[in-house]
Design an enzyme around this catalytic site. Structure first.
Site, PDB file in Angstrom:
ATOM      1  N   HIS A 142      43.491  39.430  39.612  1.00 32.55           N
ATOM      2  CA  HIS A 142      43.142  40.807  39.289  1.00 32.55           C
ATOM      3  C   HIS A 142      41.642  40.969  39.454  1.00 32.55           C
ATOM      4  O   HIS A 142      40.852  40.214  38.874  1.00 32.55           O
ATOM      5  CB  HIS A 142      43.533  41.136  37.844  1.00 32.55           C
ATOM      6  CG  HIS A 142      43.065  42.487  37.397  1.00 32.55           C
ATOM      7  ND1 HIS A 142      43.563  43.653  37.930  1.00 32.55           N
ATOM      8  CD2 HIS A 142      42.135  42.858  36.475  1.00 32.55           C
ATOM      9  CE1 HIS A 142      42.975  44.689  37.354  1.00 32.55           C
ATOM     10  NE2 HIS A 142      42.098  44.223  36.469  1.00 32.55           N
ATOM     11  N   LYS A 163      35.043  47.813  37.413  1.00 28.42           N
ATOM     12  CA  LYS A 163      35.014  47.125  38.710  1.00 28.42           C
ATOM     13  C   LYS A 163      35.186  48.099  39.875  1.00 28.42           C
ATOM     14  O   LYS A 163      34.443  48.045  40.855  1.00 28.42           O
ATOM     15  CB  LYS A 163      36.125  46.060  38.754  1.00 28.42           C
ATOM     16  CG  LYS A 163      36.000  44.978  37.702  1.00 28.42           C
ATOM     17  CD  LYS A 163      37.099  43.937  37.823  1.00 28.42           C
ATOM     18  CE  LYS A 163      38.479  44.491  37.526  1.00 28.42           C
ATOM     19  NZ  LYS A 163      38.634  44.944  36.122  1.00 28.42           N
ATOM     20  N   ASP A 181      42.051  45.957  42.744  1.00 24.62           N
ATOM     21  CA  ASP A 181      43.080  45.652  41.755  1.00 24.62           C
ATOM     22  C   ASP A 181      43.783  44.329  42.030  1.00 24.62           C
ATOM     23  O   ASP A 181      43.718  43.402  41.226  1.00 24.62           O
ATOM     24  CB  ASP A 181      44.098  46.788  41.663  1.00 24.62           C
ATOM     25  CG  ASP A 181      45.008  46.618  40.446  1.00 24.62           C
ATOM     26  OD1 ASP A 181      44.519  46.158  39.400  1.00 24.62           O
ATOM     27  OD2 ASP A 181      46.202  46.938  40.547  1.00 24.62           O
TER      28      ASP A 181
END
Length: 312
Positions: A142, A163, A181
């Protein structure tokens, strides 16, 4: 981490090859990267024959077979087909290959032929590169994967830390998104870790409060890159004032992925802090270190030079 397989049918589609013999190609599995040219095997040397590799027959191999008598040819080819390699690929034209086609039909081994006018070496180079990537051990993490100034970077951190927003800022600065992701990591060698997407999320960036963006549609092809070699691993964490490292140069840290150690740095987040600029600096500093330069070492040498001069 998991290993992968591909089918002979995948190979036929990828390289637009002719099928001279073989049925149920979707059931014929390829498990070994790299291919093999069976020159030594045709003359009877089988001590190191890689039976699970694709066997490529170029002009040298085909010319040798053509010159053999019918009985000798049957013996030489029979010695190889008995090992049932995943398939044969001919790169030197298919004229006069009815005997090879027949042997492959009898043994149920796919026989393929290239269509493009290229040398055997050129084809093998492309095929090897394809197989290495497709069959490489892989894992998913992730995070976000970016290419910053030509350097592959992983951005990791807890969900909601920012992020994707940071990736969007970096895209605005001219850098490229690789994956958001879900990042797929592939081990190409003992030193090479490749970062890419999982196809479903290709070109997409998810931003809280905004939604899903297609970065190519919004910012053009320059905003996206299919894959990148991972050089840096950056952990994004919440601001902890007392934890900031203010030393000139601290002991390097690493994160291990499938046995490959990637240099890791931690960047703390705080409103107003130019985190994108810090990531650019980290990428450029990593590049300079690969060239043998250390700012900390140069700084210390200047200090030592001053002390040396003052002591005269």
């Amino acid at each position: 981490m998991k290993g992968k397989t591909i089918t002979v049918e995948n190979l036929v589609r990828k390289f637009s090859m002719k099928v001279l013999a073989g049925e149920n190609l979707e059931e014929k599995m390829i498990v070994q990267s790299r291919v093999h040219r069976p020159g030594l095997e045709f003359v009877g040397h089988f001590d190191f024959f890689p039976t699970e590799r694709i066997q490529v027959l170029g002009r040298k191999e085909i010319n040798y077979l053509h010159k053999l008598s019918k009985g000798e040819r049957k013996l030489r080819i029979g010695n190889i087909v008995n090992y049932h390699p995943p398939c044969f690929i001919v790169t030197a034209g298919v004229e006069g290959l009815t005997y090879l086609t027949q042997y492959c039909i009898e043994e149920g081994i796919p026989l393929l032929a290239t269509n493009k006018p290229e040398t055997t070496t050129e084809f093998i180079t492309k095929l090897d590169a394809y197989l290495v990537k497709q069959l490489a051990p892989e894992m998913t993490i992730h995070g976000v994967c970016m290419n910053v100034s030509g350097i592959g970077i992983l951005l990791r951190g807890h969900s909601g830390v920012g992020k994707s927003e940071l990736a969007h800022t970096l895209i605005g600065k001219g850098h490229r998104l690789v994956a958001d992701d879900v990042v797929v990591l592939k081990k190409l060698s003992q030193q090479t870790l490749l970062g890419t997407h999982d196809e479903k999320t290709k070109e997409f960036l998810a931003l809280r409060s905004v939604g899903l963006l297609n970065v190519v549609r919004l910012y053009g092809r320059k905003a996206f890159q299919e894959e990148t070699r991972i050089a840096l691993d950056i952990k994004l964490t919440k601001w902890q004032k007392d934890d900031l490292n203010n030393e000139l140069e601290h002991e390097p840290e690493y994160t291990e992925y499938m046995g490959i150690k990637i240099p890791t740095i931690e960047i703390q987040l705080q409103p107003g802090r130019d985190v994108a600029g810090l990531i650019e600096a980290a990428a450029n500093n990593w590049y300079l270190r690969q060239q043998g330069y250390s700012a900390a070492e140069e700084f210390m040498s200047r200090i030592e030079g001053e002390f040396s001069d003052s002591g005269q």
